[in-house]
Design an enzyme around this catalytic site. Structure first.
Site, mmCIF file in Angstrom:
data_model
loop_
_atom_site.group_PDB
_atom_site.id
_atom_site.type_symbol
_atom_site.label_atom_id
_atom_site.label_comp_id
_atom_site.label_asym_id
_atom_site.label_seq_id
_atom_site.Cartn_x
_atom_site.Cartn_y
_atom_site.Cartn_z
ATOM 1 N NE ARG A 51 136.004 32.983 -11.854
ATOM 2 C CZ ARG A 51 136.206 32.524 -10.618
ATOM 3 N NH1 ARG A 51 135.930 31.267 -10.335
ATOM 4 N NH2 ARG A 51 136.713 33.308 -9.678
ATOM 5 C CE LYS A 110 132.944 42.830 -5.671
ATOM 6 N NZ LYS A 110 133.705 41.678 -5.175
#
Length: 513
Positions: free
Chosen positions: A348, A273
């Protein structure tokens, strides 16, 4: 910060109490006040103060405890888009006004008689708004001690003892959820997160197990292990799997099996990020925080009929020489070969193996319902704003589980939006080669990806083997993916906004009351 002590008081006792020192009235119209003396004082004050009914004001009133009368208007409640959050927001403003006025023990009088049914729980919701406003971060409380919050107790006018019991349980859970979500990544590293959870349930009938052995995690939860791999270089960052089980007394009529995403810090991994996007990623554990908070509320309330099994994937997505990278193929606990599309789509992966484990548990439970709860996608925040996104499979849709969940959330100021799982979601993550069975994600940010919060549910279903339990199977298993990326903090400010414990209230009021 000491726990706010909640009690009830009769309306006709307010003027004579010496135990409390302020009266907060929340209403859309203050002419509804039933005390003739207080009403006369309000009407007299309105002649010289035009703020009354338009904003929160404090009046000196001989007929209010401590001579403090705080009026907090909800604003209009009759429009199509007005909902019970008007009471939640008014209560937050009012309790802050009470603090500024020097109150330490206010009475909260919520006037909602005669309103539409969507305001049926206005009194309870207002109290939850007070708790949201008063919460301060765990680190701040540890530093400042008891002085951080002057308000020590609150009385709710004409509340029943059952309401007090419900709200006390909810408040305990929400405090725990905010603590877990809102605490910085070293203070709430995976081991510390797990230890906090153990402490929450010490002395309760919640059975708690923590898996800390990385060899066991590598073997039993290979996708979580992949996410955690770079963190293995730092012992205090080692992952944890937290299991919590509640078994009620008497007959069980339904079973909830819930996985929470507990990314104590998400750097994005190799797909780092950048541009300031990493700030606030200590809150990427909000899903696991809400699930742990729910279990705390359940431990306090002891609901009948519902069994709850929860698992938390508590891990740090670190960057380092051993971090996982796109193009890797990882075999999930279910034996599904997963090609990594983006390492910033790690939640996930962390939840998928736990979901597989609970899927197998569900086969032997009474009326099972499966959930994943996560701050999963920027797309959910972009598409749904401050609302939780619910994405359900066919069996859940057939039972209208998401619709019921969302309806209950609307009544309790914990709103959700329902999304459908579509064939495009499964097509999007289809394998491109014979080397793999499913793609974890595309390479672009979810916020700019079509159906960016829906397709991860399809991945979770495939990677966990839940796709084999659809409506066309011999054993359909209802499953809802709960994405709180937009609802998990106030104002969508993941760096500075207060955690909201999103979805906790909806779970509790849907399944435990």
């Amino acid at each position: 910060m000491s726990e706010l002590v909640l009690s009830t008081i009769n309306a006709d006792e307010i003027q004579h109490t010496s135990e409390f020192d302020a009266l907060i009235i929340i209403a859309d119209d203050f002419s509804k006040v039933t005390s003739s003396q207080v009403l006369a004082h309000i009407q007299q004050s309105q002649l010289i103060d035009q703020r009354i009914g338009k904003q929160v004001v404090t009046l000196i009133c001989d007929h209010a405890p401590g001579k403090r009368l705080i009026l907090a208007p909800t604003g209009c409640l009759s429009r199509d888009y007005d909902d019970v959050r008007r009471f939640f927001d008014a209560a937050k403003l009012a309790i802050n006004e009470a603090k500024l006025a020097g109150s330490i023990a206010p009475v909260l009088h919520v006037i909602s008689d005669g309103l539409d049914a969507k305001f049926a729980y206005a009194k309870s919701v207002a109290y939850l708004g007070v708790e949201q406003a008063l919460w301060q971060p765990l680190e701040a409380r540890e530093f400042h001690g008891e002085s951080i919050s002057p308000i020590k107790k609150l009385a709710l006018v004409d509340a029943s003892e059952e309401q007090i019991r419900q709200l006390s349980a909810l408040a305990k859970g929400q405090t725990a959820a905010r603590d877990l979500c809102g605490t910085e990544p070293e203070r709430m590293s995976p081991p510390n997160f797990a230890n906090y959870c153990v402490g929450l349930f010490t002395g309760t009938n919640i059975e708690t197990e923590v898996i800390a052995d990385t060899d066991v995690i590598d073997q039993q939860y290979p996708m979580l292990s992949t996410v955690a791999r770079a963190s293995y270089a730092v012992e205090r960052h080692h992952p944890r799997v937290v299991k919590m089980t509640y078994v009620p007394e008497g007959e069980i009529t339904k079973t909830l099996l819930i996985v929470g995403k507990g990314l104590v810090y998400d750097t994005g991994g190799a797909d780092l990020k950048v541009g300031g996007a990493m700030a606030g990623m200590s809150r990427d554990k909000g899903g696991a925080a809400s699930v742990a908070g729910l279990m705390k509320s359940i431990a306090q309330y002891q609901p009948k009929g519902v069994k709850v099994v929860a698992m938390l994937a508590v891990v740090r997505n670190s960057i380092g020489s051993d971090c996982f990278v796109p193009d890797e193929i990882v075999t999930s606990r279910a034996g599904v070969r997963v090609r990594i599309g983006n390492t910033d789509a790690e939640g996930r992966l962390a939840m998928g193996d736990l979901l597989h484990e609970l899927k197998d548990v569900a086969k032997h439970e009474i009326n099972p319902q499966l959930f994943t709860v996560a701050t999963l996608t920027g797309h959910a925040a972009r598409a749904m704003g401050p609302y939780t996104a619910l994405v359900e499979n066919g069996p859940a849709l057939a039972k209208r589980l998401s619709a019921t969940f969302a309806q209950q959330g609307d009544l309790w100021a914990d709103g959700s939006e329902v999304s459908r799982s579509r064939r495009e979601d499964y097509d999007f993550i289809r394998p491109r080669t014979l080397a793999d069975d499913v793609m974890s994600s595309n390479s672009a940010p979810s916020a700019i990806t079509a159906r960016g919060h829906q397709f991860p549910m399809a991945f979770l279903a495939i990677a966990s083997g839940l796709d084999k339990h659809g409506l066309d199977s011999e054993l359909p298993l209802p499953y809802i993916h709960v994405d709180i990326a937009g609802s998990g903090v106030e104002g969508g400010d993941w760096q500075n906004g207060k955690p909201t414990a999103a979805s906790l209230t909806s779970f509790f009021t849907t399944y435990c009351l």
